[in-house]
Design an enzyme around this catalytic site. Sequence first.
Site, PDB file in Angstrom:
ATOM      1  N   ARG A  27     -17.063   1.989 -43.486  1.00 44.92           N
ATOM      2  CA  ARG A  27     -17.878   3.153 -42.990  1.00 44.92           C
ATOM      3  C   ARG A  27     -17.826   4.016 -44.115  1.00 44.92           C
ATOM      4  N   ASP A  65       6.907   6.911 -16.089  1.00 47.63           N
ATOM      5  CA  ASP A  65       8.149   7.732 -15.848  1.00 47.63           C
ATOM      6  C   ASP A  65       9.138   7.112 -15.023  1.00 47.63           C
ATOM      7  N   TRP A  69      -2.626  -4.527  -4.883  1.00 44.60           N
ATOM      8  CA  TRP A  69      -2.847  -4.686  -6.410  1.00 44.60           C
ATOM      9  C   TRP A  69      -1.720  -5.882  -6.923  1.00 44.60           C
ATOM     10  N   PRO A  91       0.802  -1.362  -0.002  1.00 42.32           N
ATOM     11  CA  PRO A  91       0.200  -0.077   0.092  1.00 42.32           C
ATOM     12  C   PRO A  91       0.905   1.500   0.075  1.00 42.32           C
ATOM     13  N   GLU A 116       4.443  -2.863 -13.406  1.00 42.70           N
ATOM     14  CA  GLU A 116       5.816  -3.338 -13.857  1.00 42.70           C
ATOM     15  C   GLU A 116       6.708  -2.001 -14.143  1.00 42.70           C
ATOM     16  N   GLN A 150      -8.251  12.245 -46.191  1.00 43.75           N
ATOM     17  CA  GLN A 150      -6.889  12.357 -45.645  1.00 43.75           C
ATOM     18  C   GLN A 150      -6.591  12.324 -44.061  1.00 43.75           C
TER      19      GLN A 150
HETATM   20  P1  TGC Z   1      18.579   0.244  -7.020  1.00 44.14           P
HETATM   21  O1  TGC Z   1      19.382   0.728  -5.789  1.00 44.14           O
HETATM   22  O2  TGC Z   1      18.545   0.854  -8.570  1.00 44.14           O
HETATM   23  O3  TGC Z   1      18.805  -1.224  -7.022  1.00 44.14           O
HETATM   24  C1  TGC Z   1      18.827  -2.135  -6.163  1.00 44.14           C
HETATM   25  C2  TGC Z   1      19.543  -3.259  -6.094  1.00 44.14           C
HETATM   26  O4  TGC Z   1      18.843  -3.961  -7.174  1.00 44.14           O
HETATM   27  C3  TGC Z   1      19.771  -4.189  -8.413  1.00 44.14           C
HETATM   28  N1  TGC Z   1      18.969  -4.051  -9.665  1.00 44.14           N
HETATM   29  C4  TGC Z   1      18.509  -5.090 -10.502  1.00 44.14           C
HETATM   30  N2  TGC Z   1      18.770  -6.124 -10.471  1.00 44.14           N
HETATM   31  C5  TGC Z   1      18.536  -7.093 -11.309  1.00 44.14           C
HETATM   32  N3  TGC Z   1      17.523  -6.691 -12.377  1.00 44.14           N
HETATM   33  C6  TGC Z   1      17.239  -5.290 -12.370  1.00 44.14           C
HETATM   34  N4  TGC Z   1      16.427  -5.003 -13.246  1.00 44.14           N
HETATM   35  C7  TGC Z   1      17.669  -4.553 -11.410  1.00 44.14           C
HETATM   36  N5  TGC Z   1      17.760  -3.214 -11.177  1.00 44.14           N
HETATM   37  C8  TGC Z   1      18.345  -2.929 -10.247  1.00 44.14           C
HETATM   38  C9  TGC Z   1      20.535  -2.991  -8.284  1.00 44.14           C
HETATM   39  O5  TGC Z   1      21.854  -3.307  -9.036  1.00 44.14           O
HETATM   40  C10 TGC Z   1      20.775  -3.120  -6.679  1.00 44.14           C
HETATM   41  O6  TGC Z   1      21.663  -4.277  -6.504  1.00 44.14           O
HETATM   42  P2  TGC Z   1      22.889  -4.200  -5.239  1.00 44.14           P
HETATM   43  O7  TGC Z   1      23.348  -5.488  -5.072  1.00 44.14           O
HETATM   44  O8  TGC Z   1      23.644  -2.817  -5.518  1.00 44.14           O
HETATM   45  O9  TGC Z   1      21.658  -3.771  -3.767  1.00 44.14           O
HETATM   46  O10 TGC Z   1      17.209   0.351  -6.525  1.00 44.14           O
HETATM   47  P3  TGC Z   1      16.197   1.543  -6.244  1.00 44.14           P
HETATM   48  O11 TGC Z   1      15.596   1.319  -4.718  1.00 44.14           O
HETATM   49  O12 TGC Z   1      16.567   2.863  -6.571  1.00 44.14           O
HETATM   50  O13 TGC Z   1      14.928   1.346  -7.175  1.00 44.14           O
HETATM   51  C11 TGC Z   1      15.120   1.423  -8.415  1.00 44.14           C
HETATM   52  C12 TGC Z   1      13.797   1.308  -9.134  1.00 44.14           C
HETATM   53  C13 TGC Z   1      12.918   2.515  -8.904  1.00 44.14           C
HETATM   54  C14 TGC Z   1      14.132   1.526 -10.817  1.00 44.14           C
HETATM   55  C15 TGC Z   1      13.115   0.067  -9.105  1.00 44.14           C
HETATM   56  O14 TGC Z   1      12.851   0.060  -7.580  1.00 44.14           O
HETATM   57  C16 TGC Z   1      11.910  -0.365  -9.909  1.00 44.14           C
HETATM   58  O15 TGC Z   1      12.043  -0.541 -11.035  1.00 44.14           O
HETATM   59  N6  TGC Z   1      10.615   0.331  -9.417  1.00 44.14           N
HETATM   60  C17 TGC Z   1       9.393   0.158 -10.114  1.00 44.14           C
HETATM   61  C18 TGC Z   1       8.728  -0.950  -9.327  1.00 44.14           C
HETATM   62  C19 TGC Z   1       7.754  -2.111 -10.256  1.00 44.14           C
HETATM   63  O16 TGC Z   1       8.102  -2.168 -11.160  1.00 44.14           O
HETATM   64  N7  TGC Z   1       7.095  -2.708  -9.667  1.00 44.14           N
HETATM   65  C20 TGC Z   1       6.604  -3.776 -10.379  1.00 44.14           C
HETATM   66  C21 TGC Z   1       5.656  -4.610  -9.328  1.00 44.14           C
HETATM   67  S1  TGC Z   1       5.057  -6.436 -10.135  1.00 44.14           S
HETATM   68  C22 TGC Z   1       3.885  -5.808 -11.248  1.00 44.14           C
HETATM   69  O17 TGC Z   1       3.483  -4.633 -11.450  1.00 44.14           O
HETATM   70  C23 TGC Z   1       3.259  -7.027 -11.847  1.00 44.14           C
HETATM   71  S2  TGC Z   1       2.106  -6.618 -12.910  1.00 44.14           S
HETATM   72  C24 TGC Z   1       1.922  -7.897 -13.633  1.00 44.14           C
HETATM   73  C25 TGC Z   1       0.990  -8.327 -14.759  1.00 44.14           C
HETATM   74  O18 TGC Z   1      -0.355  -8.328 -14.322  1.00 44.14           O
HETATM   75  O19 TGC Z   1       1.216  -8.511 -15.711  1.00 44.14           O
HETATM   76  P1  FAD Z   2       3.360   5.589  -7.080  1.00 45.23           P
HETATM   77  O1  FAD Z   2       4.620   4.617  -6.908  1.00 45.23           O
HETATM   78  O2  FAD Z   2       2.705   5.809  -5.858  1.00 45.23           O
HETATM   79  O3  FAD Z   2       3.466   6.247  -8.103  1.00 45.23           O
HETATM   80  C1  FAD Z   2       2.572   7.552  -8.465  1.00 45.23           C
HETATM   81  C2  FAD Z   2       3.082   8.391  -9.343  1.00 45.23           C
HETATM   82  O4  FAD Z   2       4.464   9.134  -8.910  1.00 45.23           O
HETATM   83  C3  FAD Z   2       3.349   7.654 -10.732  1.00 45.23           C
HETATM   84  O5  FAD Z   2       3.066   8.576 -11.990  1.00 45.23           O
HETATM   85  C4  FAD Z   2       4.884   7.401 -10.824  1.00 45.23           C
HETATM   86  O6  FAD Z   2       5.634   7.620 -11.861  1.00 45.23           O
HETATM   87  C5  FAD Z   2       5.401   8.808  -9.826  1.00 45.23           C
HETATM   88  N1  FAD Z   2       6.658   8.744  -9.220  1.00 45.23           N
HETATM   89  C6  FAD Z   2       6.938   7.694  -8.209  1.00 45.23           C
HETATM   90  N2  FAD Z   2       8.112   7.813  -7.777  1.00 45.23           N
HETATM   91  C7  FAD Z   2       8.776   8.847  -8.670  1.00 45.23           C
HETATM   92  C8  FAD Z   2      10.028   9.349  -8.630  1.00 45.23           C
HETATM   93  N3  FAD Z   2      11.121   8.950  -8.041  1.00 45.23           N
HETATM   94  N4  FAD Z   2      10.184  10.403  -9.669  1.00 45.23           N
HETATM   95  C9  FAD Z   2       9.441  10.777 -10.509  1.00 45.23           C
HETATM   96  N5  FAD Z   2       8.007  10.230 -10.385  1.00 45.23           N
HETATM   97  C10 FAD Z   2       7.663   9.197  -9.542  1.00 45.23           C
HETATM   98  N6  FAD Z   2       2.352  -5.227  -8.205  1.00 45.23           N
HETATM   99  C11 FAD Z   2       2.776  -6.590  -7.902  1.00 45.23           C
HETATM  100  O7  FAD Z   2       3.836  -6.672  -7.222  1.00 45.23           O
HETATM  101  N7  FAD Z   2       2.290  -7.695  -8.243  1.00 45.23           N
HETATM  102  C12 FAD Z   2       1.382  -7.664  -9.241  1.00 45.23           C
HETATM  103  O8  FAD Z   2       0.730  -8.676  -9.658  1.00 45.23           O
HETATM  104  C13 FAD Z   2       0.746  -6.197  -9.832  1.00 45.23           C
HETATM  105  N8  FAD Z   2      -0.372  -6.459 -10.584  1.00 45.23           N
HETATM  106  C14 FAD Z   2      -0.947  -5.087 -10.828  1.00 45.23           C
HETATM  107  C15 FAD Z   2      -2.123  -5.153 -11.387  1.00 45.23           C
HETATM  108  C16 FAD Z   2      -2.672  -3.941 -11.884  1.00 45.23           C
HETATM  109  C17 FAD Z   2      -4.042  -3.748 -12.384  1.00 45.23           C
HETATM  110  C18 FAD Z   2      -2.212  -2.812 -11.241  1.00 45.23           C
HETATM  111  C19 FAD Z   2      -2.893  -1.403 -11.727  1.00 45.23           C
HETATM  112  C20 FAD Z   2      -1.107  -2.648 -10.571  1.00 45.23           C
HETATM  113  C21 FAD Z   2      -0.285  -4.109 -10.286  1.00 45.23           C
HETATM  114  N9  FAD Z   2       0.765  -3.966  -9.524  1.00 45.23           N
HETATM  115  C22 FAD Z   2       1.297  -5.375  -9.085  1.00 45.23           C
HETATM  116  C23 FAD Z   2       1.121  -2.671  -9.210  1.00 45.23           C
HETATM  117  C24 FAD Z   2       2.171  -1.973  -9.799  1.00 45.23           C
HETATM  118  O9  FAD Z   2       3.463  -2.443  -9.983  1.00 45.23           O
HETATM  119  C25 FAD Z   2       2.399  -0.558  -9.134  1.00 45.23           C
HETATM  120  O10 FAD Z   2       0.909   0.168  -9.334  1.00 45.23           O
HETATM  121  C26 FAD Z   2       3.356   0.254  -9.831  1.00 45.23           C
HETATM  122  O11 FAD Z   2       4.537  -0.104  -9.663  1.00 45.23           O
HETATM  123  C27 FAD Z   2       3.083   2.037  -9.469  1.00 45.23           C
HETATM  124  O12 FAD Z   2       3.332   1.966  -7.895  1.00 45.23           O
HETATM  125  P2  FAD Z   2       1.903   2.768  -7.470  1.00 45.23           P
HETATM  126  O13 FAD Z   2       0.904   2.498  -7.984  1.00 45.23           O
HETATM  127  O14 FAD Z   2       2.069   2.486  -5.827  1.00 45.23           O
HETATM  128  O15 FAD Z   2       2.319   4.270  -7.867  1.00 45.23           O
END
Ligand code: TGC
Ligand code: FAD
Length: 392
Positions: free
Chosen positions: A276, A375, A169, A141, A371, A287
């Site tokens: 259509r 941004d 989520w 959350p 994922e 165009q």
């Molecule tokens: P940062 O300090 O950059 O990295 C921490 C440690 O992780 C390493 N690392 C990676 N390792 C493997 N693969 C990668 N892609 C990696 N990126 C970073 C990095 O080298 C470091 O290692 P170490 O050994 O030095 O500790 O981490 P940060 O805290 O600054 O965060 C960076 C950031 C913002 C890019 C990252 O946390 C991020 O990608 N945030 C987005 C979160 C996200 O994508 N959440 C997804 C949740 S799952 C989901 O949404 C499923 S939806 C599925 C569906 O329905 O299809």
């Molecule tokens: P926030 O992190 O609160 O971000 C809000 C806004 O602030 C965004 O526009 C973001 O880009 C911006 N922002 C945040 N930090 C910064 C920064 N440093 N600089 C500039 N802008 C910034 N997660 C899982 O773990 N497993 C799942 O299976 C999964 N499935 C999902 C399914 C659905 C339908 C949805 C909608 C989400 C799912 N997620 C899942 C969660 C998803 O990965 C998160 O919603 C996503 O990572 C963004 O987190 P948040 O929604 O908390 O937004």
Amino acid sequence: MKTDLFQAPDYYNLDDLLSEEHKMVRDAAREWVKRDVSPIIEEAAQEAKFPKSIINGLAGIGAFGPYIPEEYGGAGLDQISYGLIMQEIERGDSGVRSTASVQSSLVMYPIYQYGNEEQRKKYLPKLASGEWMGCFGLTEPDHGSNPGGMTTNFKDQGDHYLLNGAKLWISNSPFADIAVVWAKDESGRIHGLIVERGMEGFSTPETHNKWSLRASATGELIFDNVKVPKENLLPNKSGLGAPLGCLDSARYGISWGAIGAAMDCYDTALRYSKERMQFDKPIASFQLQQKKLAEMITEITKAQLLTWRLGVLKNEGKATTAQISMAKRNNVAMALDVAREARQVMGAMGITGEYSIMRHMMNLESVITYEGTHDIHLLITGMDITGISAFK
Ligand code: TGC
Ligand code: FAD
């Protein structure tokens, strides 16, 4: 029942770059989507119900663990085949692709990469066949873009771990048999744990009222003093890099999947524009409509080329996180733009469930956020080219 008339656009003859196996895998997925997804998906989305009937079919086309070795029940395919399967599934619906992405890249992948042999043998074959479904708990959350701040935690109780916290989520959570959950140990280090449905104190309430990904079930994971057996900890990788490594694989699949959604919108709008009539002419003869359609196919073609090259790099083990971020960000934004333009070409009909476009558009609003948001991926590219992190 609606007939699916989809014809895949291939403006730059990308088929020439594919092997016979790629085409076979892609065509099987395409046929399955036409036969088993298109006829039921609109109703599932309208009713906000995940259509469980498609689980067997997804397993049948190799969508659960396409690149996991056959000895563990996977399809043993390469990364381009994996991408093509995701493209075809998302051509049908992003929510269905979500289910496959989570199962493959966020549940099977960590068990295969970070698990031990017992864990691989216990879970992977059942996940590949769809007998068990999984989910992935990273987001909380108060920690979305910043998963490193997570507060979900576990304590060593001698013969088991005690898990507490909550995830939000989570795709597939309401019906998943297992969850790969990321939590901190007493020293604050992140580990993956396999939590099984039925463990006392573990619940998975569904999240309702979504206007997006309505055919995919989303929910919470709540851990209230859950006793997790010690053998359920993934032993071979810890730290934030472990869940982020899984995201690389899932984001790669999404970059292909988004092209599928865009292809469907373009194909639908193109066909409609030729049929259509307004002012005694097909609207395709104006165009302004041609501009929309020409720009759509241009952007789809650019995304196809970018993603095919990424697939080659991935097969060679050379694709970087930042390259994957660029493709995910570009392709999802491209697909949303195509969906919005296609909807305009369709006039009022574009807002109805008679056509897939509005559903794709609403779905893509989630895909552009999960994922890693649009941004966050831009900042990953920014950090990669400048060497300076702008996250904190
Ligand atoms: P940062 O300090 O950059 O990295 C921490 C440690 O992780 C390493 N690392 C990676 N390792 C493997 N693969 C990668 N892609 C990696 N990126 C970073 C990095 O080298 C470091 O290692 P170490 O050994 O030095 O500790 O981490 P940060 O805290 O600054 O965060 C960076 C950031 C913002 C890019 C990252 O946390 C991020 O990608 N945030 C987005 C979160 C996200 O994508 N959440 C997804 C949740 S799952 C989901 O949404 C499923 S939806 C599925 C569906 O329905 O299809
Ligand atoms: P926030 O992190 O609160 O971000 C809000 C806004 O602030 C965004 O526009 C973001 O880009 C911006 N922002 C945040 N930090 C910064 C920064 N440093 N600089 C500039 N802008 C910034 N997660 C899982 O773990 N497993 C799942 O299976 C999964 N499935 C999902 C399914 C659905 C339908 C949805 C909608 C989400 C799912 N997620 C899942 C969660 C998803 O990965 C998160 O919603 C996503 O990572 C963004 O987190 P948040 O929604 O908390 O937004």
